[in-house]
Design a protein around this motif. Structure first.
Motif, PDB file in Angstrom:
ATOM      1  N   ASP A 111      13.668  -4.085  13.947  1.00  0.00           N
ATOM      2  CA  ASP A 111      13.227  -5.333  14.560  1.00  0.00           C
ATOM      3  C   ASP A 111      12.469  -6.223  13.581  1.00  0.00           C
ATOM      4  OD1 ASP A 111      14.290  -4.828  17.100  1.00  0.00           O
ATOM      5  OD2 ASP A 111      12.573  -3.596  17.632  1.00  0.00           O
ATOM      6  N   TRP A 112      12.218  -5.740  12.380  1.00  0.00           N
ATOM      7  CA  TRP A 112      11.509  -6.532  11.389  1.00  0.00           C
ATOM      8  C   TRP A 112      12.476  -7.491  10.697  1.00  0.00           C
ATOM      9  CZ3 TRP A 112       8.010  -2.654   8.222  1.00  0.00           C
ATOM     10  CH2 TRP A 112       7.144  -2.002   9.109  1.00  0.00           C
ATOM     11  N   PRO A 113      11.948  -8.544  10.071  1.00  0.00           N
ATOM     12  CA  PRO A 113      12.797  -9.382   9.214  1.00  0.00           C
ATOM     13  C   PRO A 113      13.420  -8.524   8.107  1.00  0.00           C
ATOM     14  CG  PRO A 113      10.668 -10.405   9.560  1.00  0.00           C
ATOM     15  CD  PRO A 113      10.553  -9.033  10.132  1.00  0.00           C
ATOM     16  N   GLU A 114      14.666  -8.791   7.767  1.00  0.00           N
ATOM     17  CA  GLU A 114      15.367  -7.952   6.784  1.00  0.00           C
ATOM     18  C   GLU A 114      14.614  -7.865   5.467  1.00  0.00           C
ATOM     19  OE1 GLU A 114      19.397  -8.912   6.136  1.00  0.00           O
ATOM     20  OE2 GLU A 114      20.028  -8.523   8.198  1.00  0.00           O
ATOM     21  N   GLU A 115      13.974  -8.974   5.052  1.00  0.00           N
ATOM     22  CA  GLU A 115      13.287  -8.998   3.760  1.00  0.00           C
ATOM     23  C   GLU A 115      12.073  -8.082   3.729  1.00  0.00           C
ATOM     24  OE1 GLU A 115      14.193 -11.491   5.514  1.00  0.00           O
ATOM     25  OE2 GLU A 115      15.639 -12.635   4.323  1.00  0.00           O
ATOM     26  N   GLU A 116      11.634  -7.594   4.903  1.00  0.00           N
ATOM     27  CA  GLU A 116      10.450  -6.755   4.945  1.00  0.00           C
ATOM     28  C   GLU A 116      10.775  -5.311   5.315  1.00  0.00           C
ATOM     29  OE1 GLU A 116       7.492  -8.589   7.389  1.00  0.00           O
ATOM     30  OE2 GLU A 116       7.761 -10.548   6.447  1.00  0.00           O
ATOM     31  N   ARG A 117      12.043  -4.989   5.470  1.00  0.00           N
ATOM     32  CA  ARG A 117      12.449  -3.624   5.769  1.00  0.00           C
ATOM     33  C   ARG A 117      12.511  -2.824   4.462  1.00  0.00           C
ATOM     34  NH1 ARG A 117      17.657  -5.176   9.549  1.00  0.00           N
ATOM     35  NH2 ARG A 117      16.528  -6.584  10.973  1.00  0.00           N
ATOM     36  N   PRO A 118      11.975  -1.602   4.454  1.00  0.00           N
ATOM     37  CA  PRO A 118      11.906  -0.827   3.202  1.00  0.00           C
ATOM     38  C   PRO A 118      13.235  -0.675   2.472  1.00  0.00           C
ATOM     39  CG  PRO A 118      10.519   0.182   4.854  1.00  0.00           C
ATOM     40  CD  PRO A 118      11.265  -0.912   5.559  1.00  0.00           C
ATOM     41  N   ARG A 119      14.296  -0.310   3.186  1.00  0.00           N
ATOM     42  CA  ARG A 119      15.582  -0.093   2.500  1.00  0.00           C
ATOM     43  C   ARG A 119      16.118  -1.384   1.888  1.00  0.00           C
ATOM     44  NH1 ARG A 119      19.092   3.430   6.718  1.00  0.00           N
ATOM     45  NH2 ARG A 119      18.186   1.896   8.106  1.00  0.00           N
ATOM     46  N   GLU A 120      16.032  -2.467   2.658  1.00  0.00           N
ATOM     47  CA  GLU A 120      16.517  -3.745   2.144  1.00  0.00           C
ATOM     48  C   GLU A 120      15.668  -4.210   0.964  1.00  0.00           C
ATOM     49  OE1 GLU A 120      16.458  -2.812   5.163  1.00  0.00           O
ATOM     50  OE2 GLU A 120      18.425  -3.279   6.014  1.00  0.00           O
ATOM     51  N   MET A 121      14.353  -3.966   1.024  1.00  0.00           N
ATOM     52  CA  MET A 121      13.477  -4.332  -0.087  1.00  0.00           C
ATOM     53  C   MET A 121      13.823  -3.530  -1.334  1.00  0.00           C
ATOM     54  SD  MET A 121       9.740  -4.771   1.725  1.00  0.00           S
ATOM     55  CE  MET A 121       8.948  -5.205   0.172  1.00  0.00           C
ATOM     56  N   LEU A 122      14.144  -2.242  -1.153  1.00  0.00           N
ATOM     57  CA  LEU A 122      14.519  -1.415  -2.303  1.00  0.00           C
ATOM     58  C   LEU A 122      15.772  -1.952  -2.970  1.00  0.00           C
ATOM     59  CD1 LEU A 122      14.384   2.393  -2.627  1.00  0.00           C
ATOM     60  CD2 LEU A 122      16.503   1.238  -3.176  1.00  0.00           C
ATOM     61  N   MET A 123      16.773  -2.312  -2.169  1.00  0.00           N
ATOM     62  CA  MET A 123      18.026  -2.825  -2.729  1.00  0.00           C
ATOM     63  C   MET A 123      17.839  -4.184  -3.390  1.00  0.00           C
ATOM     64  SD  MET A 123      20.885  -1.608   0.066  1.00  0.00           S
ATOM     65  CE  MET A 123      19.986  -2.112   1.538  1.00  0.00           C
ATOM     66  N   GLU A 124      16.931  -4.982  -2.846  1.00  0.00           N
ATOM     67  CA  GLU A 124      16.727  -6.330  -3.370  1.00  0.00           C
ATOM     68  C   GLU A 124      15.769  -6.347  -4.560  1.00  0.00           C
ATOM     69  OE1 GLU A 124      17.124 -10.443  -3.684  1.00  0.00           O
ATOM     70  OE2 GLU A 124      18.264  -9.056  -2.407  1.00  0.00           O
TER      71      GLU A 124
END
Length: 334
Positions: A111-124
């Protein structure tokens, strides 16, 4: 940016949505109304690279039938006072905080913004730029649905409890499971991840590799020995070119001492056809300085090995983050 005062109400104030005419989006007059609207829609503000303010709305919002875009275009940015990414970030945190308070809402990372999700942050951003809690959240994968704790909140609780990954590694299963939301499955995930890290450090000194320095020995054993609560005595068995044949545990002792018999060392060395050995043990106290007993047993081991033609290259004591080499200290002649 002025701090937002957010008041969540069970019902909307009378006349909260004012329609100029049918099919037009409702006009939200105050900052409080707009913030409430964003919370119901799980919508978060962002600032683009050019400074343009925009909103991202998550799925399964409460006000799905409302004209979201129309309301936002009716002066929402101006009424909210959003000018910079810092303003947006501040409001995003407030929205997340209020959502987590609502009884009907169970906060999850999805439910968090994608930019603040751990997995998405790791990939980015790369793993090296993530906080310990976010890295641990990726390992945990899920939080505690019953207690409405996200994986990252659970990870933060773990880090608050143990302080760092090293303490997590030395903790027992029962100690890990003492944290609310951590069961045997999650404790096993944590232990497995930490073990992968330790084995990675060992890959440069795996079986068949040549031992070239005391640092090779320390890198091989330190992750495993430095935090043990009892003393363990190990032997590295090497061939004629100082390549690692095997490493064996000779004894495991109490908190203060281990019992080492020269015959056990000789038996293992002969069985593996070792030409040389390196002794390694730890000091649970964290102090690597050798005791008189350490020096005495080392001299006995060296004498026994000399009798059967096995070279003793060194004896390394690991204590906490430090180590001591008998060769470097002049206690064994090369």
């Amino acid at each position: 940016m002025d701090e937002y005062k957010i008041i969540i109400k069970d019902s909307l104030p009378e006349g909260r949505y004012v329609k100029e005419q049918e099919n037009h989006p409702p006009l939200l007059q105050t900052k409080e109304e707009l913030i409430y609207f964003l919370i119901r829609n799980k919508a978060y503000p962002y600032s683009s690279k050019t400074g343009k303010i925009f909103f991202r709305r998550l799925k399964k919002a409460e006000d799905e039938n409302m004209n979201f875009e129309g309301i936002i275009k009716n002066g929402a940015v101006e009424k909210l006072g959003l000018q910079t990414e810092e303003d947006c970030r501040f409001l995003r945190e407030k929205i997340k905080e209020e959502l987590s308070k609502k009884r009907e809402y169970k906060p999850t990372i999805k439910d968090w913004p994608e930019e603040e999700r751990p997995r998405e942050m790791l990939m980015e951003q790369g793993a090296e730029n993530l906080s310990p809690a976010k890295l641990l959240a990726i390992i945990l994968r899920t939080g505690d649905g019953v207690k409405r704790i996200s994986a990252e909140d659970l990870a933060r609780n773990m880090m608050d409890c143990f302080g760092n990954f090293r303490n997590l590694d030395s903790a027992s299963f029962s100690e890990l499971c003492s944290v609310d939301g951590i069961g045997m499955a999650k404790a096993a995930q944590i232990k497995a991840a930490l073990e992968i890290g330790k084995r990675f450090l060992r890959e440069n000194t795996k079986i068949g590799r040549k031992i070239k320095s005391v640092e090779d020995v320390v890198n091989y054993y330190k992750p495993y020995l430095r935090d043990l609560k009892k003393e363990v005595f190990k032997v590295m068995l090497l061939d004629g070119r100082n390549k690692l044949i095997n490493d064996i545990t000779i004894s495991e002792g109490s908190l203060t001492a281990s019992v080492v018999h020269p015959r056990e060392v000789i038996k293992e060395a002969i069985k593996e056809s070792a030409a040389a050995v390196i002794f390694v043990h730890n000091h649970p106290s964290g102090e690597p300085k050798p005791s008189e007993e350490d020096i005495e047993i080392t001299n006995r081991l060296v004498q026994a090995c000399n009798l059967v033609g096995i070279r003793v290259l060194d004896h390394v004591i690991i204590g906490g983050d430090g180590y001591m080499s008998f060769v470097d200290g002049g206690l064994i002649k090369e």
